[in-house]
Design a protein around this motif. Structure first.
Motif, PDB file in Angstrom:
ATOM      1  N   VAL A 132       0.838  -1.211   0.000  1.00 46.18           N
ATOM      2  CA  VAL A 132       0.000   0.000   0.000  1.00 46.18           C
ATOM      3  C   VAL A 132       0.869   1.256   0.000  1.00 46.18           C
ATOM      4  O   VAL A 132       0.605   2.209  -0.735  1.00 46.18           O
ATOM      5  N   GLU A 133       1.933   1.236   0.819  1.00 47.60           N
ATOM      6  CA  GLU A 133       2.828   2.402   0.860  1.00 47.60           C
ATOM      7  C   GLU A 133       3.492   2.619  -0.498  1.00 47.60           C
ATOM      8  O   GLU A 133       3.643   3.760  -0.952  1.00 47.60           O
ATOM      9  N   ARG A 134       3.875   1.514  -1.158  1.00 50.16           N
ATOM     10  CA  ARG A 134       4.493   1.634  -2.479  1.00 50.16           C
ATOM     11  C   ARG A 134       3.497   2.210  -3.485  1.00 50.16           C
ATOM     12  O   ARG A 134       3.846   3.097  -4.279  1.00 50.16           O
ATOM     13  N   VAL A 135       2.254   1.722  -3.441  1.00 51.87           N
ATOM     14  CA  VAL A 135       1.237   2.216  -4.380  1.00 51.87           C
ATOM     15  C   VAL A 135       0.974   3.705  -4.141  1.00 51.87           C
ATOM     16  O   VAL A 135       0.885   4.496  -5.089  1.00 51.87           O
ATOM     17  N   ILE A 136       0.874   4.091  -2.855  1.00 48.01           N
ATOM     18  CA  ILE A 136       0.641   5.511  -2.534  1.00 48.01           C
ATOM     19  C   ILE A 136       1.790   6.361  -3.059  1.00 48.01           C
ATOM     20  O   ILE A 136       1.574   7.436  -3.636  1.00 48.01           O
ATOM     21  N   ALA A 137       3.035   5.868  -2.858  1.00 45.75           N
ATOM     22  CA  ALA A 137       4.196   6.627  -3.337  1.00 45.75           C
ATOM     23  C   ALA A 137       4.177   6.753  -4.862  1.00 45.75           C
ATOM     24  O   ALA A 137       4.476   7.824  -5.416  1.00 45.75           O
ATOM     25  N   GLU A 138       3.802   5.668  -5.547  1.00 39.03           N
ATOM     26  CA  GLU A 138       3.761   5.706  -7.009  1.00 39.03           C
ATOM     27  C   GLU A 138       2.677   6.661  -7.501  1.00 39.03           C
ATOM     28  O   GLU A 138       2.886   7.423  -8.449  1.00 39.03           O
ATOM     29  N   LEU A 139       1.508   6.604  -6.857  1.00 36.89           N
ATOM     30  CA  LEU A 139       0.417   7.505  -7.257  1.00 36.89           C
ATOM     31  C   LEU A 139       0.804   8.965  -7.002  1.00 36.89           C
ATOM     32  O   LEU A 139       0.495   9.848  -7.810  1.00 36.89           O
ATOM     33  N   THR A 140       1.487   9.204  -5.895  1.00 39.33           N
ATOM     34  CA  THR A 140       1.959  10.571  -5.601  1.00 39.33           C
ATOM     35  C   THR A 140       2.942  11.035  -6.666  1.00 39.33           C
ATOM     36  O   THR A 140       2.877  12.180  -7.135  1.00 39.33           O
ATOM     37  N   ARG A 141       3.843  10.135  -7.044  1.00 43.92           N
ATOM     38  CA  ARG A 141       4.819  10.490  -8.088  1.00 43.92           C
ATOM     39  C   ARG A 141       4.111  10.773  -9.408  1.00 43.92           C
ATOM     40  O   ARG A 141       4.439  11.751 -10.102  1.00 43.92           O
ATOM     41  N   LEU A 142       3.124   9.966  -9.758  1.00 37.85           N
ATOM     42  CA  LEU A 142       2.412  10.161 -11.024  1.00 37.85           C
ATOM     43  C   LEU A 142       1.617  11.465 -11.021  1.00 37.85           C
ATOM     44  O   LEU A 142       1.488  12.108 -12.068  1.00 37.85           O
ATOM     45  N   ARG A 143       1.095  11.852  -9.853  1.00 39.50           N
ATOM     46  CA  ARG A 143       0.339  13.104  -9.797  1.00 39.50           C
ATOM     47  C   ARG A 143       1.224  14.315 -10.071  1.00 39.50           C
ATOM     48  O   ARG A 143       0.736  15.352 -10.516  1.00 39.50           O
ATOM     49  N   SER A 144       2.512  14.199  -9.771  1.00 41.77           N
ATOM     50  CA  SER A 144       3.423  15.324 -10.020  1.00 41.77           C
ATOM     51  C   SER A 144       4.320  15.076 -11.237  1.00 41.77           C
ATOM     52  O   SER A 144       5.266  15.829 -11.455  1.00 41.77           O
ATOM     53  N   ALA A 145       4.019  14.022 -12.002  1.00 43.79           N
ATOM     54  CA  ALA A 145       4.891  13.665 -13.123  1.00 43.79           C
ATOM     55  C   ALA A 145       4.848  14.685 -14.249  1.00 43.79           C
ATOM     56  O   ALA A 145       5.759  14.732 -15.076  1.00 43.79           O
ATOM     57  N   ALA A 146       3.775  15.483 -14.311  1.00 41.80           N
ATOM     58  CA  ALA A 146       3.652  16.449 -15.408  1.00 41.80           C
ATOM     59  C   ALA A 146       4.223  17.820 -15.049  1.00 41.80           C
ATOM     60  O   ALA A 146       4.227  18.720 -15.881  1.00 41.80           O
ATOM     61  N   ILE A 147       4.716  17.977 -13.828  1.00 42.78           N
ATOM     62  CA  ILE A 147       5.284  19.270 -13.426  1.00 42.78           C
ATOM     63  C   ILE A 147       6.650  19.434 -14.065  1.00 42.78           C
ATOM     64  O   ILE A 147       7.487  18.527 -14.013  1.00 42.78           O
ATOM     65  N   ILE A 148       6.882  20.566 -14.687  1.00 44.38           N
ATOM     66  CA  ILE A 148       8.174  20.815 -15.328  1.00 44.38           C
ATOM     67  C   ILE A 148       8.815  22.023 -14.671  1.00 44.38           C
ATOM     68  O   ILE A 148       8.139  22.938 -14.202  1.00 44.38           O
TER      69      ILE A 148
END
Length: 419
Positions: A132-148
């Protein structure tokens, strides 16, 4: 013991068989009255009978001794029972210590076995928590993946898009969140592609602006050389008049058309040759005029008029050329200013869009974090209640889980779970 004395002097009103039996038991084991309330009651009855049957005679020494003897016999009975009670207490304490030691060992061993029995579930819970912690971390990363960042280039964004496109999510790990992870990935790719298109345009505009600036610099340098040639053509260097020899040397040796950009070399060279020819022609004309001073004044004046006319014409050509160059520079500068304004307006718009997106993404992330924390908190409390039910009674996990779900649903009256 005193019990024997009491037995020997028992009054006839007391049941002798019962009295004798009790006395013998108490004499043999004083602690019997501590274990058997009936024996204690019989002893009290026997002593009360002795006290009632005794008629104190305090007038004689014998009578006083008889009263003291009765009290002493009772005291000895009390002492024997008290000693037996102390012995029983010591034995109880020893037995209690042994029981506590055995209890502690049993509790320790059963706790080890309890942990051993629960280890598969504990290991699963730990693994699930890590997942669950890994999934949360991945989802958090994906939410900010478009920030440049402000210094990113089109190539770095293209690499990020390629990395995201190649990324795959393990369904066994993400489970119910797989669709959300894929949605966030696709959304990030779309936003990065939009950013890439925008930055490609910005880079193209910047390249064009750099090219125009470079062209302007080349043109300005060529214009400065042409202006220098025009001044020399008029007999000036740096705004100061110079003799013919130095003007010729300036045009022949110091003015080099190869120093300007290739596209301006022909124009500069033509102006240099024309100015040199003009200077030489003007000088030769002056020589001829000086040699012909003896000629008629009219001829000299006509020649002078022709020279002045030629000079006026040349000045007119120069002024027209300068005016044309000034107009061209003005138009070019106006175009540069327009491009710069457009670039600044686009940069401001991009910054505003970026700030708005960051604000929205932070709000979405905060809400998601709050929901995740609430789910985790509720799950921990429900798990604690379930385990408490299992430990409190002989309740299996499935039954305990059903009870917890009923508590959460409010199906059990007067009972709730506070989260």
């Amino acid at each position: 013991m005193s019990v024997t004395a009491l037995r020997a002097e028992a009054p006839e009103t007391v049941d002798q068989n019962e009295d004798t039996g009790t006395a013998l038991q108490v004499e043999a084991d004083p602690a019997v009255v501590l274990r058997d309330p009936e024996k204690l009651a019989a002893l009290y009855k026997r002593i009360d009978g002795k006290i009632a049957a005794h008629v104190p005679d305090l007038t004689t020494e014998k009578g006083r001794k008889a009263t003291a003897s009765l009290a002493f016999q009772i005291a000895r009975t009390k002492t024997g029972i008290d000693a037996a009670a102390k012995k029983m207490t010591e034995e109880y304490r020893k037995a209690t210590a042994e029981v506590n030691a055995t209890r502690n060992e049993i509790v320790e061993q059963l706790e080890v076995k309890q942990k051993q029995a629960r280890k598969p579930l504990t290991d699963w819970e730990d693994a699930e928590k890590a997942r669950v912690e890994r999934v949360i971390a991945e989802l958090t990363r994906l939410r900010s993946a478009a920030i440049i960042s402000i210094d990113e280039t089109s190539s770095s964004i293209a690499e990020r898009i390629a990395t995201l496109q190649a990324e795959e999510f393990d369904r066994e790990v993400f489970r119910d969140e797989w669709d959300e992870a894929d949605r966030l990935k696709q959304m990030a790719i779309v936003r990065l592609e939009e950013s890439l298109a925008r930055i490609l345009k910005e880079e193209a505009d910047k390249a064009e602006l750099d090219r125009l600036r470079e062209e302007q610099a080349k043109r300005n340098f060529a214009d400065s050389i042409l202006d220098h040639i025009n001044q020399a053509r008029m007999g000036f260097i740096g705004g100061q008049p110079y003799p013919f020899v130095m003007i010729v040397r300036e045009l022949e040796e110091k003015v080099r058309s190869s120093e300007v950009a290739p596209e301006y070399q022909d124009r500069v060279e033509a102006a240099r040759i024309e100015a040199l020819d003009f200077v030489k022609a003007t000088h030769e004309e002056g020589q001829r005029k000086r040699e012909a001073e003896a000629k008629a004044e009219q001829e000299r004046r006509e020649q002078e008029a022709a020279t002045n006319a030629a000079r006026d014409a040349a000045e007119k050509v120069t002024r027209e050329a300068e005016q044309a160059l000034a107009e061209e520079r003005r138009k070019h500068q106006a175009e540069l200013d327009r491009i710069e304004r457009d670039r600044k307006a686009e940069a401001d718009r991009i910054a505003q869009d970026h700030a708005a997106k960051e604000t929205a993404e932070r709000r979405v992330k905060a809400e998601a974090d709050k929901r995740a924390a609430d789910r985790t908190h509720r799950a921990e409390i429900m798990r604690a209640v379930k385990e408490g039910l299992m430990e409190a009674g002989e309740i299996d996990e499935a039954t305990a889980k059903q009870i917890v779900m009923a508590l959460v649903a409010g199906s059990i009256p007067h009972t709730t779970i506070t989260f």
